[in-house]
Motif scaffolding. Structure first.
Motif, PDB file in Angstrom:
ATOM      1  N   THR A 113       0.857  -1.186   0.000  1.00 20.43           N
ATOM      2  CA  THR A 113       0.000   0.000   0.000  1.00 20.43           C
ATOM      3  C   THR A 113       0.893   1.236   0.000  1.00 20.43           C
ATOM      4  OG1 THR A 113      -1.760  -1.109   1.219  1.00 20.43           O
ATOM      5  CG2 THR A 113      -1.784   1.289   1.235  1.00 20.43           C
TER       6      THR A 113
ATOM      7  N   GLY B  74      -4.204   6.203   1.490  1.00 23.16           N
ATOM      8  CA  GLY B  74      -3.582   4.908   1.244  1.00 23.16           C
ATOM      9  C   GLY B  74      -4.118   4.301  -0.043  1.00 23.16           C
ATOM     10  N   TYR B  75      -3.218   3.795  -0.895  1.00 19.30           N
ATOM     11  CA  TYR B  75      -3.602   3.297  -2.206  1.00 19.30           C
ATOM     12  C   TYR B  75      -2.979   1.920  -2.432  1.00 19.30           C
ATOM     13  CZ  TYR B  75      -4.743   8.211  -2.626  1.00 19.30           C
ATOM     14  OH  TYR B  75      -5.263   9.458  -2.396  1.00 19.30           O
TER      15      TYR B  75
ATOM     16  N   LYS C  75       0.846  -4.594   2.605  1.00 11.71           N
ATOM     17  CA  LYS C  75      -0.609  -4.509   2.689  1.00 11.71           C
ATOM     18  C   LYS C  75      -1.073  -4.970   4.069  1.00 11.71           C
ATOM     19  CE  LYS C  75      -3.034  -5.785  -0.874  1.00 11.71           C
ATOM     20  NZ  LYS C  75      -3.720  -6.639  -1.897  1.00 11.71           N
TER      21      LYS C  75
ATOM     22  N   GLU D 106      -1.303  -0.366   6.751  1.00  9.90           N
ATOM     23  CA  GLU D 106      -1.441   1.047   6.411  1.00  9.90           C
ATOM     24  C   GLU D 106      -2.217   1.870   7.426  1.00  9.90           C
ATOM     25  OE1 GLU D 106      -4.556  -1.353   4.161  1.00  9.90           O
ATOM     26  OE2 GLU D 106      -2.391  -1.470   4.504  1.00  9.90           O
ATOM     27  N   THR D 107      -3.096   1.239   8.219  1.00  8.64           N
ATOM     28  CA  THR D 107      -4.002   2.005   9.082  1.00  8.64           C
ATOM     29  C   THR D 107      -3.257   2.911  10.051  1.00  8.64           C
ATOM     30  OG1 THR D 107      -5.677   0.277   8.929  1.00  8.64           O
ATOM     31  CG2 THR D 107      -5.886   1.853  10.742  1.00  8.64           C
TER      32      THR D 107
ATOM     33  N   ILE E  45       1.354   5.004   0.951  1.00 10.69           N
ATOM     34  CA  ILE E  45       0.857   6.097   1.790  1.00 10.69           C
ATOM     35  C   ILE E  45       1.377   7.390   1.170  1.00 10.69           C
ATOM     36  CG2 ILE E  45       0.683   7.050   4.110  1.00 10.69           C
ATOM     37  CD1 ILE E  45      -0.359   4.171   3.838  1.00 10.69           C
TER      38      ILE E  45
ATOM     39  N   TYR F 100      -0.235   4.116   9.851  1.00 13.05           N
ATOM     40  CA  TYR F 100       0.466   5.196   9.146  1.00 13.05           C
ATOM     41  C   TYR F 100      -0.499   6.305   8.732  1.00 13.05           C
ATOM     42  CZ  TYR F 100       4.338   1.881   8.768  1.00 13.05           C
ATOM     43  OH  TYR F 100       5.348   0.994   9.042  1.00 13.05           O
ATOM     44  N   LEU F 101      -1.740   5.933   8.451  1.00 12.88           N
ATOM     45  CA  LEU F 101      -2.733   6.917   8.034  1.00 12.88           C
ATOM     46  C   LEU F 101      -3.323   7.676   9.206  1.00 12.88           C
ATOM     47  CD1 LEU F 101      -4.603   4.778   5.353  1.00 12.88           C
ATOM     48  CD2 LEU F 101      -3.137   6.751   4.911  1.00 12.88           C
TER      49      LEU F 101
END
Length: 432
Positions: A214, A306-307, A270, A273-274, A216, A276-277
């Motif tokens: 993912t 996040g992508y 993957k 990411e949570t 960021i 970091y966001l």
């Protein structure tokens, strides 16, 4: 709703309209808008359909940011900048673009490193960085002011039907009430993203690869000015980058000082990411650990998203009178910022081929012409795809021998003559 005015930007030099043939463009993101403007420069009319609702903007509203796109930023190669210069749009874009004068490349925990400098390569810059909010806004405003471009937003494509002499696009339009409409043209170009509706309606398959990563992406502030230096850093998790950004005019955040804002791309496995966001302190500390003091101290984290990273390649890019373009044709890993710039080269080539077809008095939707376009673009596309994958896999492979080899390669790249100009021209999009 059809938006079509007679006003034109004073900085855009136009050629007279020389054809009644028209192009339908499905998808009004950066690539779709840019392609419509390229066509207009060559005197070709287009109707652009976008499924989302565009924001209301005006030339006097220059200090208002439009966040209808996302939190990402776009690195524009020198070739992409030249394309915008050729259609007279760069003066409008430049005020919100930040040039890249140098590129530093290194790997976390290793000895290999290299640097590119604009003076050594005798170039004005290696490219420019713009926030998507600004780039999208400027492109949309230019398209709305162009008399050869008609725009329909809130339009959901539902069917594509091809005839020997044209193509019909059916779409549902959300105005005061939902209703269905049809448009006909000589050619349909689909720029409607990775999950392209048009591509699916044409039964064009895809080849996909999930990187299990993912990205960021957002904006940070450091206590050290960026000095127009881009930093590419490779970690066990994946490729990372901080890129220079302009001042935040109109952003409402006065904490960001001149020369201290940076675009950041952080790649994580993957599922991780949570935090970091949502946790600014954790995100900043992680960046600090990865970059060390190269960018200074990371002191503020701005809006970010996040992508999921997946490579999606259309099995073919031409079907009859339809062309697949942009992320609908090839969605790539963001390493080295090659994706959008590859799309712009596609768009420019097709626009020039259509213009030449018009000058010959021939059909711009000719399947034979479009097939020639597809074949012509394969070399550049395949080279960029191979390069991106080689960088991603080569710099994340844990084998000690491979790690040693890639660090020695970085040292060789930095020291051996005649190698840097080749790589620099490639990265700038000047070798396609």
């Amino acid at each position: 709703m059809m938006q079509n005015t007679n006003a034109t930007s004073s900085t855009v030099k136009k050629k007279a309209a020389i054809t009644d043939q028209q192009v339908l463009i499905a998808g009004g993101g950066h690539v779709g808008l840019s392609f419509a403007l390229l066509l207009a420069h060559h005197g070709i009319k287009s109707t652009l359909l976008e499924k989302n609702s565009y924001p209301t903007i005006s030339p006097q509203d220059d200090r208002t940011r439009s966040h209808y796109l996302d939190s990402r930023n776009t690195a524009l190669s020198r070739r992409t900048v030249q394309i915008y210069q050729e259609i007279g749009l760069w003066d409008e874009l430049q005020s919100h673009a930040c040039r890249i004068d140098a590129v530093q490349i290194s790997e976390q925990g290793s000895f290999g490193r290299a640097q590119l400098n604009k003076a050594d390569e005798q170039v004005e810059s290696f490219g420019q960085v713009m926030e998507n909010a600004w780039l999208g806004r400027k492109l949309l405003l230019a398209a709305q002011q162009e008399s050869l471009i008609s725009i329909i937003d809130n339009a959901n494509v539902i069917a594509v039907e091809q005839q020997p002499d044209g193509v019909t696009l059916s779409f549902s339009y959300y105005g005061e009430e939902e209703h269905e409409q049809q448009l006909q043209a000589s050619l349909l170009v689909a720029c409607d993203g990775r999950d392209s509706t048009v591509r699916q309606l044409l039964d064009i398959g895809t080849t996909t690869y999930d990187y299990q990563q993912t990205a960021i992406v957002g904006v940070v502030e450091t206590d050290k000015p960026h000095d127009h230096v881009a930093i590419e850093r490779f970690s066990p998790a994946g490729p990372l980058a901080v890129l220079p950004l302009t001042d935040p005019e109109g952003d409402g955040n006065e904490e960001y000082q001149q020369g201290y804002r940076r675009s950041v791309v952080w790649v994580c496995p993957k599922g991780e990411e949570t935090r970091y966001l949502e946790d600014d302190a954790h995100f900043l500390a992680t960046l600090q650990g990865a970059f060390g003091d190269r960018a200074g101290t990371f002191v503020n984290a701005g809006r970010r998203g996040g992508y999921p990273l997946t490579r999606v390649l259309a099995d073919k890019q031409v079907a009859g009178r339809c062309v697949i373009m942009g992320n609908a044709a090839h969605t790539l890993h963001p390493v080295a910022g090659q994706g959008f710039n590859l799309c712009m080269r596609d768009a420019q080539v097709l626009a020039k081929m259509l213009s030449a077809q018009v000058l010959r008095g021939e059909d711009i939707g000719s399947p034979a012409l479009l097939t020639r376009y597809e074949k012509f673009r394969q070399t550049d596309q395949k080279r960029v795809i191979r390069f991106c994958d080689a960088v991603v896999h080569g710099f994340t492979h844990p084998n000690p021998a491979i790690k040693l080899a890639r660090n020695m390669a970085l040292v060789a790249f930095d020291k051996l003559p005649n190698i840097k100009p080749l790589v620099a021209n490639y990265a700038m999009g000047l070798k396609s």
